[in-house]
Motif scaffolding. Structure first.
Motif, short mmCIF file in Angstrom:
data_model
loop_
_atom_site.label_atom_id
_atom_site.label_comp_id
_atom_site.label_asym_id
_atom_site.label_seq_id
_atom_site.Cartn_x
_atom_site.Cartn_y
_atom_site.Cartn_z
N TYR A 217 -5.40 2.39 6.86
CA TYR A 217 -5.57 1.11 7.53
C TYR A 217 -5.43 1.28 9.05
O TYR A 217 -6.24 0.74 9.81
N LEU B 101 0.83 -1.20 0.00
CA LEU B 101 0.00 0.00 0.00
C LEU B 101 0.87 1.26 0.00
O LEU B 101 1.99 1.24 0.50
N ASP C 69 -2.46 5.03 2.20
CA ASP C 69 -3.38 3.91 2.45
C ASP C 69 -2.99 3.13 3.70
O ASP C 69 -3.85 2.62 4.42
N GLN C 70 -1.70 3.06 4.00
CA GLN C 70 -1.28 2.43 5.25
C GLN C 70 -1.82 3.23 6.43
O GLN C 70 -2.29 2.64 7.42
N ILE D 235 -10.22 2.48 2.27
CA ILE D 235 -9.49 1.31 2.74
C ILE D 235 -10.42 0.10 2.85
O ILE D 235 -10.01 -1.03 2.57
N ILE E 133 -10.58 -1.26 -0.62
CA ILE E 133 -9.35 -1.96 -0.97
C ILE E 133 -9.34 -3.36 -0.37
O ILE E 133 -9.01 -4.34 -1.06
#
Length: 84
Positions: free
Chosen positions: A44, A36, A40-41, A73, A76
């Motif tokens: 999360y 990611l 995006d991390q 997220i 995803i």
């Protein structure tokens, strides 16, 4: 890139105690998290602060998160398990 200590912390926070969440989050963390983007991390990590009941509803597509970061997220993670 997250340190091993940070990844260990994320692993333990990904283990929710609700089987339906554990089977999504733990494999996602192990297999996809490092690929990611940093944004995006961060999303999360933000997801892990949410209530289990909310996450369950989002992953089962019964509700959509109001927060666009959380919606991204969740999409995803769900699309990784159930590609369109």
């Amino acid at each position: 890139m997250k340190s091993q200590e940070e990844l260990n912390r994320l692993f333990w926070h990904s283990r929710r105690g609700m089987l339906e969440l554990d089977v999504l989050l733990v494999p996602f963390l192990k297999e996809a998290f490092n690929d990611l983007s940093e944004a995006d991390q961060d999303r999360y990590e933000k997801l892990l602060t949410c209530e289990d009941q909310d996450m369950f509803a989002w992953f089962m597509r019964k509700e959509v998160p109001e927060d666009p970061d959380l919606a991204r997220i969740v999409d995803i993670i769900v699309n990784r398990v159930q590609p369109d």
